[in-house]
Write an enzyme that holds these catalytic residues in place. Structure first.
Site, mmCIF file in Angstrom:
data_model
loop_
_atom_site.group_PDB
_atom_site.id
_atom_site.type_symbol
_atom_site.label_atom_id
_atom_site.label_comp_id
_atom_site.label_asym_id
_atom_site.label_seq_id
_atom_site.Cartn_x
_atom_site.Cartn_y
_atom_site.Cartn_z
ATOM 1 N N LYS A 56 24.373 1.481 -3.831
ATOM 2 C CA LYS A 56 23.156 1.223 -4.586
ATOM 3 C C LYS A 56 23.257 -0.122 -5.300
ATOM 4 C CE LYS A 56 21.181 3.302 -8.280
ATOM 5 N NZ LYS A 56 20.626 4.305 -9.198
ATOM 6 N N LYS B 119 32.910 8.810 -13.482
ATOM 7 C CA LYS B 119 33.057 7.780 -14.504
ATOM 8 C C LYS B 119 34.339 7.965 -15.313
ATOM 9 C CE LYS B 119 28.486 6.012 -14.736
ATOM 10 N NZ LYS B 119 27.108 6.129 -15.147
ATOM 11 N N LYS C 241 23.886 -2.699 -11.764
ATOM 12 C CA LYS C 241 24.250 -3.664 -12.809
ATOM 13 C C LYS C 241 25.748 -3.910 -12.830
ATOM 14 C CE LYS C 241 21.275 -1.400 -16.021
ATOM 15 N NZ LYS C 241 19.870 -1.580 -16.334
#
Lengths: 408, 327
Positions: free
Chosen positions: B287, B192, B290
């Site tokens: 995956k 991230k 969102k």
């Protein structure tokens, strides 16, 4: 001894006596002079503090004084020594009359490096007791324990979401302390130490923060963080979320202590007097008995020059000892220079010893009274925490609102 | 295998009989929401739970499945002391099928046999750039979805992380004993922060796992449902718990007036049943998430019928004949 306050002069020195009511402030045009009864003692403590501020304590334009706010935190690690006292505590005590002052013991910061768990609680209490013994007036100033006001860590987390890791990596204090402790093994709290410190300061919308050399960079980070948060979340964006708008945080200014507040070690004229130096001979602890003080001064490092003088770079020990003498007696530099220029070490050292004992003895007596009355101390700290939380929670809730949180 | 409601649900349909045994470390069960514990019948060392098929609670037919690694109640006590499970979810964006099948559906079944605490982790949400104007409504909406999916407030606690001050307090205390090195090697952080720009990311992204550890340890959790991407964080939580117990627990704690013993219970992972890793509709190797740019990649729980139909119509397939698992 005269306090000259002026909007135009950025810096001034003054001596003030603890507890003198503001009626002693007489306004003469744009200059205010503070007349001090010399030798007045409050609670047996003769205070000859000096303070330097970069802005007036009260607004020139308003007839009712809105006091500026100063916060200051101190670690509860180990005992207080002369460096802490002359570098910070003595100054705070004078500040409490003209500023809204909050003093707190930063126990949450204390745990960022290995510490003695069994001692933390008593060290916290003892530190608070020393503040009070030195003359902090609880009717004016708030004294509390950092961990007793929950808002501190809460704001810290919110700030840490906007504090770039890069800013923290370049903090000199972090680099030095982590290297000492073993780099990747240090707790991450050591890295985020400045963010908690920023929280300590910004929660109270502090106008000024007294900082020594070693905290300057942290205060700079606090200022940058305040401006960053104001930019990212303040103004119209905050208004849109139902807030007041404008700046979320006041950007604090440094309060530079007067010259001489950097007290050097008694055994090494080039190192700051410090709690962590291995030898206790290097420092005068505030609670040292008379004979210990006498012994430490007797054995402290000097030099082989004749006479005594300030500011000779080849004579750091001499400068240090004269500065201590000057600050503890409250005399001016010129007075001390004149008094001591022809003395030798043998005659000066007893003078210094006596001056130290005279000054510290009343503090020690008062300290013993306070620590023997635990109810008193608990009440003071509880009241301090309550007053602090009232201010802190307002700021915290503003930040939660400006950052868009769902509030309870 | 019994068939529920006339529809075979493949691997996610499990035996209706709940076999609980101290000796078998893992088992699967189906439970229905809101059934009182009278359904527990004790037969020697094995308890069998008979489930009324098709029971609906508040109009919602629950066919959850759950996998647990230990028995829910102690074999030795006649009064059940429920084990505790905590689970947090981000309030960022809307809930999609991956969240639902991967977590929410399981939680709802857990609430009957465990003491469950669900919370919306708004403090975690701010660790990466987020929409300030949306956070509050996203928090509320997320809580509403939990409840709509069947979280029973008479059994489970639902709350907002920032409303419980202890979370950040414990986080600070833990951060004094969390070596920076542990955090630097977290895969989630490395990924991230690289995405966001390394030294520019807020330090909260680095300390994210410490707040997560606080979330878990505060409640003396027995189990934590974790997906693949949180496994490393749970491992850190366990190590942290053991470290604090070692550094501050036991006799040292007693000397300070404490109970002594362990300060924290060391939590165990609760592995969701197979199939809970739902992949994107547009990329079978990623995956469902969102944050994927295209909304076509996910089924949002609140998608209207026509949107669902359209997404499935357009979703990526292949040119093989027939359909099969595990190829």
């Amino acid at each position: 001894h005269f306090l000259i306050l002026s909007n135009t002069s950025p810096r001034f020195t003054s001596s003030m006596l603890c507890g003198i009511p503001s009626k002693f402030l007489r306004r003469h045009g744009s200059n205010r002079r503070h007349h001090l009864p010399i030798g007045h003692s409050v609670a047996g403590l003769r205070c000859h503090c000096s303070v330097s501020v970069s802005q007036p304590a009260v607004s020139e334009t308003s007839s009712t004084s809105v006091k500026k706010r100063i916060v200051s935190g101190v670690q509860p690690t180990g005992s207080i020594h002369l460096g802490n006292y002359l570098g910070a505590i003595k100054n705070w005590i004078s500040l409490q009359n003209s500023y809204d002052t909050l003093f707190f013991i930063v126990d949450l910061h204390a745990i960022t490096l290995p510490y003695d768990t069994q001692q933390l609680s008593s060290a916290t209490k003892d530190t608070a007791a020393i503040y009070l013994a030195c003359g902090v007036d609880t009717s004016k100033a708030s004294v509390f324990v950092q961990s007793h006001v929950r808002a501190h860590v809460e704001l810290m987390w919110l700030l840490s979401s906007t504090t770039p890791i890069g800013w923290l990596n370049r903090m000199i204090q972090f680099k030095e302390k982590s290297r000492k402790a073993g780099d990747e093994n240090v707790g991450v709290a050591l890295l985020t130490y400045p963010v908690l410190m920023a929280s300590d300061i910004l929660l109270y919308q502090s106008d000024f923060v007294p900082v020594g050399e070693d905290q300057k960079q942290h205060l700079e980070l606090t200022r940058e963080l305040a401006e960053r948060v104001n930019y990212l979340y303040g103004g119209r964006k905050w208004k849109k979320l139902g807030g007041r708008g404008g700046a979320i945080f006041k950007v604090p200014e440094p309060l530079i202590p007067p010259a001489g507040a950097r007290v050097m070690s008694l055994t090494d004229g080039l190192s700051k007097m410090s709690k962590s130096a291995p030898s206790d001979q290097s420092r005068i602890n505030l609670l040292d008995p008379k004979d210990v003080i006498a012994n430490k001064i007797k054995r402290c490092k000097t030099d082989s020059f004749s006479g005594l003088e300030f500011d000779n770079p080849d004579r750091p020990e001499c400068n240090n000892l004269l500065s201590i003498y000057q600050l503890i007696t409250g005399r001016t530099k010129q007075e001390v220079a004149q008094e001591c220029q022809d003395l030798n070490w043998g005659t000066f050292k007893p003078l210094l010893t006596d001056a130290l004992i005279d000054h510290l003895h009343p503090i020690q007596v008062r300290y013993e009274e306070i620590v023997s009355d635990t109810d008193y101390l608990d009440r003071v700290l509880a009241e301090g925490a309550r007053k602090a939380a009232d201010i802190a929670d307002v700021t915290l809730n503003n930040v939660y609102q400006a950052m868009g949180f769902l509030r309870r």
